[in-house]
Scaffold this active site. Structure first.
Site, mmCIF file in Angstrom:
data_model
loop_
_atom_site.group_PDB
_atom_site.id
_atom_site.type_symbol
_atom_site.label_atom_id
_atom_site.label_comp_id
_atom_site.label_asym_id
_atom_site.label_seq_id
_atom_site.Cartn_x
_atom_site.Cartn_y
_atom_site.Cartn_z
ATOM 1 N N ASP A 190 0.614 -1.604 -0.208
ATOM 2 C CA ASP A 190 0.442 0.184 0.563
ATOM 3 C C ASP A 190 0.774 1.045 -0.265
ATOM 4 O OD1 ASP A 190 -2.642 -1.795 0.008
ATOM 5 O OD2 ASP A 190 -2.196 -1.780 2.130
ATOM 6 N N HIS A 207 -4.032 -1.693 -6.080
ATOM 7 C CA HIS A 207 -3.655 -0.408 -6.076
ATOM 8 C C HIS A 207 -4.621 0.081 -6.286
ATOM 9 C CE1 HIS A 207 -0.173 -3.382 -7.612
ATOM 10 N NE2 HIS A 207 -0.271 -3.498 -6.484
ATOM 11 N N LEU A 260 3.180 12.232 1.132
ATOM 12 C CA LEU A 260 4.250 13.059 1.663
ATOM 13 C C LEU A 260 3.740 14.366 2.070
ATOM 14 C CD1 LEU A 260 7.091 14.053 2.724
ATOM 15 C CD2 LEU A 260 7.171 16.083 1.422
HETATM 16 P P1 GDP Z 1 -0.242 0.284 -3.636
HETATM 17 O O1 GDP Z 1 -0.804 -1.217 -3.828
HETATM 18 O O2 GDP Z 1 0.796 0.308 -3.619
HETATM 19 O O3 GDP Z 1 -0.206 0.668 -5.030
HETATM 20 O O4 GDP Z 1 -1.014 1.267 -3.170
HETATM 21 P P2 GDP Z 1 -2.106 1.699 -2.342
HETATM 22 O O5 GDP Z 1 -3.294 2.013 -3.670
HETATM 23 O O6 GDP Z 1 -2.895 0.328 -1.748
HETATM 24 O O7 GDP Z 1 -2.611 2.476 -1.646
HETATM 25 C C1 GDP Z 1 -1.826 3.951 -2.188
HETATM 26 C C2 GDP Z 1 -2.854 4.960 -1.429
HETATM 27 O O8 GDP Z 1 -2.906 6.127 -1.627
HETATM 28 C C3 GDP Z 1 -3.694 4.969 -2.831
HETATM 29 O O9 GDP Z 1 -5.159 5.968 -2.679
HETATM 30 C C4 GDP Z 1 -3.555 6.503 -3.463
HETATM 31 O O10 GDP Z 1 -4.049 7.381 -4.445
HETATM 32 C C5 GDP Z 1 -3.212 6.600 -3.013
HETATM 33 N N1 GDP Z 1 -1.818 7.835 -3.129
HETATM 34 C C6 GDP Z 1 -1.201 7.322 -3.298
HETATM 35 N N2 GDP Z 1 0.063 8.044 -3.606
HETATM 36 C C7 GDP Z 1 -0.228 9.428 -2.798
HETATM 37 C C8 GDP Z 1 0.120 10.860 -2.732
HETATM 38 O O11 GDP Z 1 1.495 10.989 -2.620
HETATM 39 N N3 GDP Z 1 -0.740 11.665 -1.566
HETATM 40 C C9 GDP Z 1 -1.716 11.209 -1.334
HETATM 41 N N4 GDP Z 1 -2.624 12.377 -0.424
HETATM 42 N N5 GDP Z 1 -2.773 10.091 -1.566
HETATM 43 C C10 GDP Z 1 -1.697 8.561 -2.284
#
Ligand code: GDP
Length: 424
Positions: A13, A41, A333
Site C-alpha cells: 500500500d 492498487h 508526503l
Molecule cells: P499500492 O497497492 O502500493 O498501489 O497502494 P494503494 O493503492 O493500496 O494505496 C495507496 C493510496 O494512497 C491510494 O489510495 C492512492 O490513491 C493514494 N496515494 C498515492 N500517492 C499519494 C500521495 O502522494 N498523496 C496522497 N494524498 N495519496 C496518495
C-alpha cells in the site's frame, strides 16, 4: 531498451499503482509478476478513480501492452469482473492490450473457501488474510494441484484434470473442514461464466516478451505488496505466499533472461500495515486515528482500517536492501502536512540494546521503536511541483530519510492524482 521494476519497500500500500500509472508513459509493456487479486492498487487519472486488483496498472495508457505473468495467481472470476468494471469507465481492454500467460496457474473456486475456513479455524490466531484464496492457491501450485491457465484451451484434457483435482480437494473440504463437496456441474458453470470469457486473452506471453526484448522494447515489471511481505525475506509467517522482491520479476513475468536496469522502490512518508503480525513502529490512540483519517488508510480490497505508524527507518533500510532499489519514490508526503513535530522510528530497542538492523521475524514482537521528532511544515504542499518550492522542513524531511536509508529519492508524491508529483 530498459527494464525497470516498481516494488514496495515496506508492508504494501505504498502507492505502487500510482507510480506505475505515472511511469508507463516511458514503457511499452507492463507485467505483473506475482500475487493475485488481493492487491488494491488505487489509480486516479483522466479516466477516473480505479482500484485495480489483478489488472496491471498500465491498462490506462493506449499503446501499452499489459501482461499477467506466470507468477500471478490468476483468479478468472475476479479478473473478468474487474475487466467489466474498468471497461465501464471507457477503458479499452482487448487481446492486444491485455495478455494472460498460458503458464500462470489458476486460482480455483475452493481456494477462496479454504482461505475463509482456515482463518475461521485459527480464531484469534488468524493471519489476517484478505480471503482471496492466495495462500491455498500457492500451496496447491507448489504441490502441483492446480491448473495452468493454458489448459483452458484444451477442454477435454481440462475436464479430466479438474475431476482429479476435485476428488482430492473434496477429501480436504469434507473430512478436514466438514463442508460440502464440489461437483463437476458447479465447476463447469464456473468455467462457462468466468474462464470462457478470458480465453481470447490467453497466449504464450513468454515468447511475446522474448520478441519484445529482442525488438528493444522498454518493459516495466509491477509488483504487489512490499519487501516485508516477501515469502522468503519478509516477516514470515505474516508474509504473503509469493515473492514480492524485484529479483523475482524476470521469473514471474516469464522473461528469465531479463536484466533489470532500474528498481524503483516505493516508500510511504509514514508506515501502514494491513492484517496481523509484528509492526514495531505502530502508533495507537488518538494520534493513530488522526493519521489514519488524514491518510484515508483503509484497505482498497477489504475496507479494513490499516495500522499506522511513523516512517520506520530500520524496516525501510532493510526493504531497500532486499529490493536492491536503485532509486525511491516517496509517496503521501502531503499527508504529514498537519503535524507539528513529525515522529520518525530511527532504531529498535531489542533485549536492552539499540539496534539499526532488522531483526529475525521470531523476535520482532519483542522489539520496541526508538522515536525521534523532526520539524513539520504545517502548510498545504499538494500543489507544489518543484522540490525547491517545498517548505524547508519538507525538503529536510526528504533528505533526512534519503540519507538514513542510503538510496536517492527521485520522486516525491504530494497527491493521489497522476500529476501530483515532484521529479528530482
Ligand atoms: P499500492 O497497492 O502500493 O498501489 O497502494 P494503494 O493503492 O493500496 O494505496 C495507496 C493510496 O494512497 C491510494 O489510495 C492512492 O490513491 C493514494 N496515494 C498515492 N500517492 C499519494 C500521495 O502522494 N498523496 C496522497 N494524498 N495519496 C496518495
Amino acid at each position: 531498451m530498459s527494464n525497470c521494476v516498481i516494488v514496495g519497500i515496506n508492508w504494501g500500500d505504498e502507492g505502487k499503482g500510482r507510480m506505475v500509472d505515472l511511469l508507463t508513459e516511458r514503457y511499452d509493456i507492463v507485467v505483473r509478476y506475482q500475487g493475485g487479486g488481493n492487491a488494491g492498487h488505487t489509480v486516479i487519472n483522466d479516466k477516473g478513480k480505479f482500484a485495480l486488483h489483478l489488472l496491471p496498472s498500465g491498462i490506462f495508457r493506449s499503446g501499452v501492452v499489459n501482461i499477467l505473468g506466470n507468477g500471478v495467481a490468476l483468479d478468472p472470476e475476479n479478473l473478468w469482473k474487474e475487466m467489466q468494471e474498468v471497461r465501464s469507465k471507457d477503458v479499452e481492454i482487448t487481446p492486444e492490450t491485455l495478455k494472460i500467460s498460458d503458464r500462470a496457474s489458476l486460482l480455483l473456486p475452493w481456494h477462496k473457501d479454504l482461505d475463509v475456513l482456515e482463518e475461521k479455524r485459527l480464531k484469534d490466531k488468524q493471519y489476517g488474510s484478505t480471503k482471496q484464496g492466495i495462500a491455498p492457491f500457492y500451496s496447491d501450485k507448489y504441490q502441483k494441484k492446480t491448473l495452468l491457465v493454458g489448459e483452458l484451451l484444451y477442454p477435454d484434457e481440462l475436464e479430466a484434470h479438474l475431476q482429479d483435482l476435485m476428488e482430492w480437494k473434496n477429501l480436504i473440504l469434507t473430512q478436514v473442514y466438514g463442508t460440502e463437496p464440489y461437483t463437476m456441474e458447479r465447476l463447469k458453470a464456473w468455467i462457462r461464466d468466468y474462464c470462457e470469457p478470458i480465453l481470447p486473452y490467453i497466449c504464450d506471453t513468454a515468447s511475446f516478451l522474448k520478441k519484445a526484448q529482442s525488438d528493444g522494447k522498454n518493459i516495466l515489471f509491477e509488483a504487489q505488496l512490499g519487501a516485508l511481505r516477501d515469502l522468503d525475506f519478509g516477516i514470515y509467517p505474516y508474509t504473503t505466499s509469493s515473492n514480492t522482491l524485484a529479483a523475482f520479476a524476470p521469473i514471474g513475468s516469464g522473461l528469465p533472461s531479463a536484466r533489470i536496469d532500474d528498481v524503483i522502490g516505493v516508500v510511504k512518508a509514514y508506515s501502514t500495515c494491513v492484517g496481523e503480525g509484528p509492526f514495531v513502529c505502530e502508533m495507537f490512540g488518538a494520534e493513530a486515528d488522526l493519521l489514519r483519517e488524514e491518510g484515508s488508510e483503509y484497505g482498497a480490497k477489504t475496507g479494513r482500517p490499516r495500522r499506522v505508524g511513523p516512517i520506520d527507518l530500520v524496516a525501510t533500510r532493510y526493504g531497500v536492501e532486499a529490493q536492491s532499489a536503485t532509486q525511491l519514490a516517496l509517496t503521501k508526503l502531503d499527508i504529514l502536512s498537519y503535524i507539528d513535530k513529525i515522529p520518525v522510528c530511527t532504531h529498535y530497542l531489542l533485549d536492552g540494546k539499540v539496534i539499526d538492523g532488522f531483526p529475525f521475524p521470531a523476535v520482532l514482537d519483542k522489539a520496541e521503536p526508538v522515536i525521534e521528532y523532526v520539524d513539520g511544515w504545517q502548510c498545504d504542499i499538494s500543489q507544489i511541483r518543484r522540490f525547491e518550492d517545498l517548505p524547508q522542513a519538507a525538503q529536510a524531511y526528504v533528505t533526512y530519510i534519503e540519507e538514513a536509508i542510503h538510496c536517492p529519492i527521485s520522486f516525491v508524491s504530494v497527491g493521489a492524482e497522476r500529476e501530483s508529483i515532484i521529479f528530482r
